[in-house]
Design an enzyme around this catalytic site. Structure first.
Site, PDB file in Angstrom:
ATOM      1  CD  GLU A   1      48.949 -58.372 -32.979  1.00 30.85           C
ATOM      2  OE1 GLU A   1      48.274 -58.652 -31.975  1.00 30.85           O
ATOM      3  OE2 GLU A   1      48.569 -58.605 -34.129  1.00 30.85           O
TER       4      GLU A   1
ATOM      5  CB  SER B   1      46.483 -60.816 -41.491  1.00 28.82           C
ATOM      6  OG  SER B   1      45.709 -59.846 -40.836  1.00 28.82           O
TER       7      SER B   1
ATOM      8  N   GLY C   1      44.959 -66.919 -36.014  1.00 24.76           N
ATOM      9  CA  GLY C   1      43.538 -67.246 -35.866  1.00 24.76           C
ATOM     10  C   GLY C   1      43.084 -67.012 -34.443  1.00 24.76           C
TER      11      GLY C   1
HETATM   12  C1  FAD Z   1      43.739 -54.931 -40.624  1.00 27.53           C
HETATM   13  C2  FAD Z   1      43.319 -55.912 -39.588  1.00 27.53           C
HETATM   14  C3  FAD Z   1      43.999 -57.113 -39.502  1.00 27.53           C
HETATM   15  C4  FAD Z   1      43.600 -58.045 -38.551  1.00 27.53           C
HETATM   16  N1  FAD Z   1      44.250 -59.232 -38.508  1.00 27.53           N
HETATM   17  C5  FAD Z   1      43.873 -60.178 -37.629  1.00 27.53           C
HETATM   18  C6  FAD Z   1      44.495 -61.439 -37.631  1.00 27.53           C
HETATM   19  O1  FAD Z   1      45.402 -61.721 -38.430  1.00 27.53           O
HETATM   20  N2  FAD Z   1      44.051 -62.368 -36.756  1.00 27.53           N
HETATM   21  C7  FAD Z   1      43.055 -62.103 -35.869  1.00 27.53           C
HETATM   22  O2  FAD Z   1      42.752 -62.981 -35.064  1.00 27.53           O
HETATM   23  N3  FAD Z   1      42.411 -60.909 -35.837  1.00 27.53           N
HETATM   24  C8  FAD Z   1      42.816 -59.951 -36.711  1.00 27.53           C
HETATM   25  N4  FAD Z   1      42.163 -58.729 -36.720  1.00 27.53           N
HETATM   26  C9  FAD Z   1      41.011 -58.539 -35.858  1.00 27.53           C
HETATM   27  C10 FAD Z   1      41.216 -57.566 -34.710  1.00 27.53           C
HETATM   28  O3  FAD Z   1      42.019 -58.132 -33.704  1.00 27.53           O
HETATM   29  C11 FAD Z   1      39.823 -57.211 -34.176  1.00 27.53           C
HETATM   30  O4  FAD Z   1      39.146 -56.499 -35.204  1.00 27.53           O
HETATM   31  C12 FAD Z   1      39.890 -56.352 -32.924  1.00 27.53           C
HETATM   32  O5  FAD Z   1      40.364 -57.088 -31.848  1.00 27.53           O
HETATM   33  C13 FAD Z   1      38.495 -55.777 -32.568  1.00 27.53           C
HETATM   34  O6  FAD Z   1      37.534 -56.770 -32.508  1.00 27.53           O
HETATM   35  P1  FAD Z   1      36.143 -56.639 -33.310  1.00 27.53           P
HETATM   36  O7  FAD Z   1      36.463 -56.282 -34.721  1.00 27.53           O
HETATM   37  O8  FAD Z   1      35.373 -57.875 -33.051  1.00 27.53           O
HETATM   38  O9  FAD Z   1      35.419 -55.390 -32.663  1.00 27.53           O
HETATM   39  P2  FAD Z   1      34.605 -55.367 -31.302  1.00 27.53           P
HETATM   40  O10 FAD Z   1      35.369 -56.071 -30.248  1.00 27.53           O
HETATM   41  O11 FAD Z   1      33.209 -55.828 -31.579  1.00 27.53           O
HETATM   42  O12 FAD Z   1      34.598 -53.832 -30.952  1.00 27.53           O
HETATM   43  C14 FAD Z   1      33.692 -52.897 -31.576  1.00 27.53           C
HETATM   44  C15 FAD Z   1      33.914 -51.535 -30.912  1.00 27.53           C
HETATM   45  O13 FAD Z   1      33.579 -51.604 -29.514  1.00 27.53           O
HETATM   46  C16 FAD Z   1      34.682 -51.184 -28.711  1.00 27.53           C
HETATM   47  N5  FAD Z   1      34.775 -52.005 -27.500  1.00 27.53           N
HETATM   48  C17 FAD Z   1      34.645 -53.345 -27.417  1.00 27.53           C
HETATM   49  N6  FAD Z   1      34.819 -53.747 -26.155  1.00 27.53           N
HETATM   50  C18 FAD Z   1      35.080 -52.639 -25.417  1.00 27.53           C
HETATM   51  C19 FAD Z   1      35.353 -52.396 -24.038  1.00 27.53           C
HETATM   52  N7  FAD Z   1      35.436 -53.393 -23.151  1.00 27.53           N
HETATM   53  N8  FAD Z   1      35.577 -51.124 -23.631  1.00 27.53           N
HETATM   54  C20 FAD Z   1      35.514 -50.093 -24.527  1.00 27.53           C
HETATM   55  N9  FAD Z   1      35.258 -50.263 -25.850  1.00 27.53           N
HETATM   56  C21 FAD Z   1      35.038 -51.512 -26.277  1.00 27.53           C
HETATM   57  C22 FAD Z   1      35.902 -51.419 -29.586  1.00 27.53           C
HETATM   58  O14 FAD Z   1      37.003 -50.618 -29.189  1.00 27.53           O
HETATM   59  C23 FAD Z   1      35.368 -51.069 -30.973  1.00 27.53           C
HETATM   60  O15 FAD Z   1      35.412 -49.680 -31.149  1.00 27.53           O
HETATM   61  C24 FAD Z   1      42.527 -57.765 -37.665  1.00 27.53           C
HETATM   62  C25 FAD Z   1      41.854 -56.550 -37.745  1.00 27.53           C
HETATM   63  C26 FAD Z   1      42.233 -55.621 -38.706  1.00 27.53           C
HETATM   64  C27 FAD Z   1      41.481 -54.334 -38.775  1.00 27.53           C
END
Ligand code: FAD
Length: 389
Positions: free
Chosen positions: A246, A163, A129
């Site tokens: 990880e 997840s 989480g």
């Molecule tokens: C299959 C899967 C399993 C997952 N499992 C877990 C889990 O078990 N627990 C958990 O906590 N999370 C989990 N996640 C979440 C995952 O860690 C996040 O999706 C990831 O960290 C990106 O965050 P966001 O989706 O909020 O995208 P955002 O942070 O909103 O990013 C959107 C876009 O902007 C870009 N971006 C953002 N900030 C910057 C920056 N500073 N410089 C350049 N580009 C930037 C990103 O690269 C991306 O392309 C999972 C995700 C997936 C896809």
């Protein structure tokens, strides 16, 4: 990095290979991808079998209940398990590969004794989480609050993309314990019991058709203060330990699996006539070289962490994990794009395993930190470029 096998390591490989040969035929068939309770039961039974045979937590230190095996033995295990077609770590992913190593590195003796043995025996499942609707890449902006009330924290907020939440017993939870502190300093790492009153799990269905992650809502959930790993407000540092596992070693087994997949793909191309295409052959050859190089990178990362542990460091994987994660996640997508080319229209059939894997490969450049974030880590921590604002 020394990759020469010692006599003991050769013997370890022989014993493991024999055990896998004797054990795997007795396993029940794998459950369907979207039957989570059945998947939990299957993955836990496999973990229990590994435990009883002395292969659980192979590279964990003995004081954490592990076998204290050498990094090379760990890598041999990954190679042999994949070669024999053994089950993947599955629902035990977070427990064995993030939460467990984090508790082993940062927990007290009592916390290790409480949480590590059930992970190794396949009795308790963990989920992660960390992410929130407004805190993904910018994890330090997380807002889930934990307010101290006597011997407990009262936790309110929500998590997303969690997840295995639907089947988990515990959640490694990042919470804000001091909203007045600078963002990175007011965070703590808690072990949240998923059956506590006030926890609601709402599964999210993915493109691949399964609900592998969920939203988790927390409404005044009481978590004992003894469930905090590390000091109060030191959770950001503890979470970096979790994330380095990880990115550093958690995907190691998958690289070997990709090499096998590639070999299968080449056989399919030979059988269906696509092998005559020289451009496709070159593409598959390049991917073979990529995955071989990635496996060497895994070996290097594991060996570097082990060397650091022997010379007084913490043994936690370093920023090399980001180099691996960045390239591996892209190579995996290229592998399944190549599979679509080999299979042609058949690759559009949603019931095909290849199709499901291709769809899920899209998530690899997002999960565990996006490619953009890995590039920033590499730029700052390996190349020494100035920090962005
Ligand atoms: C299959 C899967 C399993 C997952 N499992 C877990 C889990 O078990 N627990 C958990 O906590 N999370 C989990 N996640 C979440 C995952 O860690 C996040 O999706 C990831 O960290 C990106 O965050 P966001 O989706 O909020 O995208 P955002 O942070 O909103 O990013 C959107 C876009 O902007 C870009 N971006 C953002 N900030 C910057 C920056 N500073 N410089 C350049 N580009 C930037 C990103 O690269 C991306 O392309 C999972 C995700 C997936 C896809």
């Amino acid at each position: 990095m020394d990759l020469t096998l010692t006599g003991a390591e050769e013997e370890f490989r022989r014993r493991l290979r024999a055990w896998l040969r004797d054990t795997l035929p007795g396993l029940p068939p794998e459950p369907p991808a979207d039957d989570w309770p059945a998947r939990r039961a299957y993955d836990c039974a496999w973990q229990r079998a590994l435990h009883d045979a002395g292969y659980a937590g192979l590279h964990w230190p003995p004081e954490a209940g592990g076998q204290g095996a050498t990094p090379t033995q760990h890598l041999i295990f990954i190679e042999e398990a994949e070669r024999a077609g053994a089950p993947y770590v599955g629902a035990n992913f977070v427990g064995l590969l993030h939460a467990g190593p984090t508790i082993a590195a940062e927990g007290t003796a009592a916390q290790r004794a409480r949480w590590l043995p059930p992970i190794l025996r396949g009795e308790e499942i963990w989920c992660q989480g960390f992410s929130e609707p407004d805190a993904g890449s910018d994890l330090a902006s997380l807002r889930t609050r934990a307010v101290r009330d006597g011997d407990s924290y009262v936790v309110t907020g929500s998590k997303i993309w969690t997840s295995y939440a639907e089947i988990a017993d515990w959640c490694e939870l990042l919470v804000r314990t001091d909203p007045a502190a600078p963002r990175h300093r007011g965070i703590s790492w808690l072990a949240l019991p998923m059956n506590a009153p006030g926890v609601t799990v709402r599964p999210l269905r993915t493109l691949a058709g399964t609900a592998e992650f969920a939203e988790v809502f927390l409404d005044e959930v009481r978590v004992p203060a003894t469930h905090r790993i590390g000091a109060e407000n030191d959770g950001w540092r503890v979470s970096m330990v979790t994330l380095s596992y990880e990115r550093g070693t958690a995907f190691a087994g998958e690289v070997v699996a990709c090499r096998r997949t590639l070999a299968r793909l080449a056989r399919t191309a030979r059988a269906n006539g696509r092998w005559d295409d020289a451009v496709l052959r070159r593409r598959l050859g390049r991917l073979h070289a990529e995955f071989t190089a990635l496996w060497r990178l895994v070996q290097w990362n594991v060996s570097e962490a082990a060397h650091a542990a022997r010379t007084g460091g913490d043994g936690v994987p370093g920023a090399g994990g980001s180099v691996f994660k960045l390239r591996y996640s892209q190579a995996r997508q290229e592998l399944y794009d190549a599979a679509a080319e080999v299979l042609g229209p058949e690759s559009l059939d949603a019931r095909q395993e290849w199709t499901a894997q291709r769809l899920s490969s899209l998530s690899y450049t997002i999960a565990a930190g996006t490619s953009q974030i890995q590039r920033t880590i590499i730029a700052e921590r390996i190349l020494g470029l100035p920090k962005g604002r």
